[in-house]
Design a protein around this motif. Structure first.
Motif, PDB file in Angstrom:
ATOM      1  N   ALA A 105      39.003  21.107  -2.624  1.00 38.81           N
ATOM      2  CA  ALA A 105      38.270  22.326  -2.956  1.00 38.81           C
ATOM      3  C   ALA A 105      37.296  22.704  -1.845  1.00 38.81           C
ATOM      4  O   ALA A 105      37.139  23.890  -1.506  1.00 38.81           O
ATOM      5  CB  ALA A 105      37.532  22.147  -4.280  1.00 38.81           C
ATOM      6  N   ALA A 106      36.622  21.722  -1.266  1.00 40.24           N
ATOM      7  CA  ALA A 106      35.673  21.995  -0.190  1.00 40.24           C
ATOM      8  C   ALA A 106      36.387  22.525   1.051  1.00 40.24           C
ATOM      9  O   ALA A 106      35.875  23.418   1.745  1.00 40.24           O
ATOM     10  CB  ALA A 106      34.881  20.734   0.147  1.00 40.24           C
ATOM     11  N   MET A 107      37.568  22.010   1.349  1.00 37.97           N
ATOM     12  CA  MET A 107      38.337  22.506   2.496  1.00 37.97           C
ATOM     13  C   MET A 107      38.767  23.952   2.279  1.00 37.97           C
ATOM     14  O   MET A 107      38.727  24.777   3.213  1.00 37.97           O
ATOM     15  CB  MET A 107      39.556  21.609   2.729  1.00 37.97           C
ATOM     16  CG  MET A 107      39.220  20.215   3.219  1.00 37.97           C
ATOM     17  SD  MET A 107      40.690  19.162   3.432  1.00 37.97           S
ATOM     18  CE  MET A 107      41.555  20.088   4.703  1.00 37.97           C
ATOM     19  N   GLU A 123      37.718  27.129   4.621  1.00 38.14           N
ATOM     20  CA  GLU A 123      38.720  28.038   5.187  1.00 38.14           C
ATOM     21  C   GLU A 123      38.426  29.478   4.802  1.00 38.14           C
ATOM     22  O   GLU A 123      38.574  30.409   5.612  1.00 38.14           O
ATOM     23  CB  GLU A 123      40.104  27.620   4.688  1.00 38.14           C
ATOM     24  CG  GLU A 123      41.242  28.451   5.238  1.00 38.14           C
ATOM     25  CD  GLU A 123      41.408  28.329   6.733  1.00 38.14           C
ATOM     26  OE1 GLU A 123      41.985  29.254   7.339  1.00 38.14           O
ATOM     27  OE2 GLU A 123      40.957  27.304   7.291  1.00 38.14           O
ATOM     28  N   LEU A 124      37.999  29.682   3.569  1.00 40.46           N
ATOM     29  CA  LEU A 124      37.647  31.030   3.129  1.00 40.46           C
ATOM     30  C   LEU A 124      36.435  31.557   3.884  1.00 40.46           C
ATOM     31  O   LEU A 124      36.387  32.739   4.266  1.00 40.46           O
ATOM     32  CB  LEU A 124      37.367  31.018   1.618  1.00 40.46           C
ATOM     33  CG  LEU A 124      37.041  32.372   0.981  1.00 40.46           C
ATOM     34  CD1 LEU A 124      38.212  33.336   1.140  1.00 40.46           C
ATOM     35  CD2 LEU A 124      36.695  32.189  -0.500  1.00 40.46           C
ATOM     36  N   ALA A 125      35.448  30.692   4.130  1.00 34.74           N
ATOM     37  CA  ALA A 125      34.264  31.117   4.883  1.00 34.74           C
ATOM     38  C   ALA A 125      34.635  31.478   6.324  1.00 34.74           C
ATOM     39  O   ALA A 125      34.069  32.423   6.896  1.00 34.74           O
ATOM     40  CB  ALA A 125      33.217  30.010   4.858  1.00 34.74           C
ATOM     41  N   LYS A 138      24.545  35.921   8.304  1.00 34.22           N
ATOM     42  CA  LYS A 138      25.008  35.667   6.941  1.00 34.22           C
ATOM     43  C   LYS A 138      26.280  34.816   6.941  1.00 34.22           C
ATOM     44  O   LYS A 138      26.383  33.818   6.221  1.00 34.22           O
ATOM     45  CB  LYS A 138      25.269  36.988   6.231  1.00 34.22           C
ATOM     46  CG  LYS A 138      25.954  36.843   4.891  1.00 34.22           C
ATOM     47  CD  LYS A 138      26.322  38.190   4.306  1.00 34.22           C
ATOM     48  CE  LYS A 138      27.141  38.019   3.019  1.00 34.22           C
ATOM     49  NZ  LYS A 138      27.554  39.329   2.464  1.00 34.22           N
ATOM     50  N   TYR A 139      27.261  35.197   7.770  1.00 40.08           N
ATOM     51  CA  TYR A 139      28.542  34.500   7.776  1.00 40.08           C
ATOM     52  C   TYR A 139      28.411  33.100   8.377  1.00 40.08           C
ATOM     53  O   TYR A 139      29.103  32.172   7.961  1.00 40.08           O
ATOM     54  CB  TYR A 139      29.580  35.327   8.532  1.00 40.08           C
ATOM     55  CG  TYR A 139      29.929  36.608   7.809  1.00 40.08           C
ATOM     56  CD1 TYR A 139      30.725  36.573   6.663  1.00 40.08           C
ATOM     57  CD2 TYR A 139      29.482  37.846   8.261  1.00 40.08           C
ATOM     58  CE1 TYR A 139      31.050  37.740   5.990  1.00 40.08           C
ATOM     59  CE2 TYR A 139      29.806  39.015   7.593  1.00 40.08           C
ATOM     60  CZ  TYR A 139      30.593  38.959   6.450  1.00 40.08           C
ATOM     61  OH  TYR A 139      30.905  40.112   5.775  1.00 40.08           O
ATOM     62  N   GLU A 158      29.348  29.626   6.490  1.00 36.75           N
ATOM     63  CA  GLU A 158      30.240  28.638   7.088  1.00 36.75           C
ATOM     64  C   GLU A 158      29.561  27.275   7.197  1.00 36.75           C
ATOM     65  O   GLU A 158      30.185  26.233   6.931  1.00 36.75           O
ATOM     66  CB  GLU A 158      30.693  29.114   8.463  1.00 36.75           C
ATOM     67  CG  GLU A 158      31.737  28.219   9.103  1.00 36.75           C
ATOM     68  CD  GLU A 158      32.265  28.774  10.407  1.00 36.75           C
ATOM     69  OE1 GLU A 158      33.030  28.060  11.074  1.00 36.75           O
ATOM     70  OE2 GLU A 158      31.901  29.921  10.754  1.00 36.75           O
ATOM     71  N   ARG A 159      28.289  27.248   7.559  1.00 41.72           N
ATOM     72  CA  ARG A 159      27.568  25.974   7.628  1.00 41.72           C
ATOM     73  C   ARG A 159      27.463  25.331   6.248  1.00 41.72           C
ATOM     74  O   ARG A 159      27.591  24.110   6.105  1.00 41.72           O
ATOM     75  CB  ARG A 159      26.172  26.192   8.227  1.00 41.72           C
ATOM     76  CG  ARG A 159      26.164  26.446   9.724  1.00 41.72           C
ATOM     77  CD  ARG A 159      24.765  26.286  10.277  1.00 41.72           C
ATOM     78  NE  ARG A 159      23.836  27.224   9.670  1.00 41.72           N
ATOM     79  CZ  ARG A 159      23.562  28.436  10.162  1.00 41.72           C
ATOM     80  NH1 ARG A 159      24.153  28.848  11.289  1.00 41.72           N
ATOM     81  NH2 ARG A 159      22.697  29.231   9.559  1.00 41.72           N
ATOM     82  N   GLU A 160      27.216  26.150   5.253  1.00 43.90           N
ATOM     83  CA  GLU A 160      27.129  25.618   3.896  1.00 43.90           C
ATOM     84  C   GLU A 160      28.463  25.027   3.451  1.00 43.90           C
ATOM     85  O   GLU A 160      28.514  23.945   2.851  1.00 43.90           O
ATOM     86  CB  GLU A 160      26.706  26.727   2.933  1.00 43.90           C
ATOM     87  CG  GLU A 160      26.571  26.263   1.488  1.00 43.90           C
ATOM     88  CD  GLU A 160      26.160  27.389   0.559  1.00 43.90           C
ATOM     89  OE1 GLU A 160      26.063  27.148  -0.656  1.00 43.90           O
ATOM     90  OE2 GLU A 160      25.948  28.512   1.052  1.00 43.90           O
ATOM     91  N   ALA A 161      29.560  25.730   3.765  1.00 48.63           N
ATOM     92  CA  ALA A 161      30.880  25.208   3.404  1.00 48.63           C
ATOM     93  C   ALA A 161      31.197  23.934   4.167  1.00 48.63           C
ATOM     94  O   ALA A 161      31.789  22.989   3.620  1.00 48.63           O
ATOM     95  CB  ALA A 161      31.944  26.276   3.670  1.00 48.63           C
TER      96      ALA A 161
END
Length: 250
Positions: free
Chosen positions: A73-75, A79-81, A123-124, A128-131
């Motif tokens: 799920a994290a991957m 990928e979505l981010a 923002k993006y 991405e860092r959070e993901a």
């Protein structure tokens, strides 16, 4: 004799309580006869690879499977981010018809639009860092779950090895020696070379060793059952093949 009679009734009570508990676990009438247990064959020294237990453990352990699902799920979230950085074009087509016009469609409007994510890079990047952090945390959780499960497996195999050692020691050395002592004391008593007390004590020692031997067999079977619960698989008749696992697990 009075002490022995008292101890005998205490043992019978303990046996009755254990039988009741077993019947309840088996969904049987507590007042039905349980029957005599079948003798357990001695454990074999046949060898099985620890890798087989590792494979079953990592495949079936709920904690490991849950942690692996968290990594997946994290991957997907990462990928979505990352895909948010790619412009997402949108195509629109719109038909118009004016009142009184002879044709069915008077005008067709078409347009293409797309977002520009680079204008809001902060923002993006934060998303991405959070993901990425979430993925790293999920991977650490998976590694921890795997290490914990393998630690439990190693300890369980050690328990099986220890129980097997005790069973084998009693069968090959302690009980035969005690029986020889009883026979020697019986012969000496019959020949008047020793007293009755020595014979009785040797008989009692033999009975105690036989009881301990039975307990070690029960501990061995319990350890095998715990291994089945740990790896999430019915091991069937392989319980007698587990000796030697300690050496491989080092």
């Amino acid at each position: 004799m009075s002490r022995l009679e008292e101890a005998r009734h205490d043992l019978l009570q303990s046996v009755s309580e254990d039988e009741t508990q077993l019947k309840v676990l088996m969904n049987r009438d507590p007042f039905d006869a349980l029957g005599k247990p079948v003798d357990v064959p001695p454990p074999s020294r046949e060898h099985l690879s620890v890798e087989s237990w590792r494979g079953l453990l990592l495949k079936n352990r709920p904690e490991v499977r849950s942690a692996a699902g968290g990594v997946t799920a994290a991957m997907a979230k990462l990928e979505l981010a990352r895909r948010e950085w790619i412009p997402d074009p949108t195509v629109t087509v719109q038909a118009q018809r004016y009142n009184g016009a002879a044709q069915g469609i008077s005008e067709v409007d078409a347009g293409v639009s797309f977002n520009v994510p680079w204008l809001n890079a902060k923002k993006y990047r934060a998303e991405e860092r959070e993901a990425q952090s979430g993925l790293e945390a999920a991977q650490r959780a998976l590694e921890g779950a795997r290490a914990e499960a393998l630690g439990l497996l190693r300890d369980q195999l050690q328990k099986i090895e220890t129980s097997h050692h005790h069973v084998e020691l009693f069968e090959t050395r302690l009980i035969p020696t005690a029986r020889e002592t009883v026979q020697a004391n019986r012969t000496n008593y019959e020949g008047g070379r020793t007293g009755f007390l020595d014979l009785v004590l040797s008989e009692r020692s033999l009975r105690e060793l036989e009881a301990m031997h039975r307990q070690h067999i029960a501990d061995y079977q319990i350890a095998v059952a715990d291994l089945e619960a740990l790896v999430g698989s019915d091991l069937g008749g392989v319980s007698s093949h587990l000796h030697g696992a300690k050496g491989e697990s080092k």
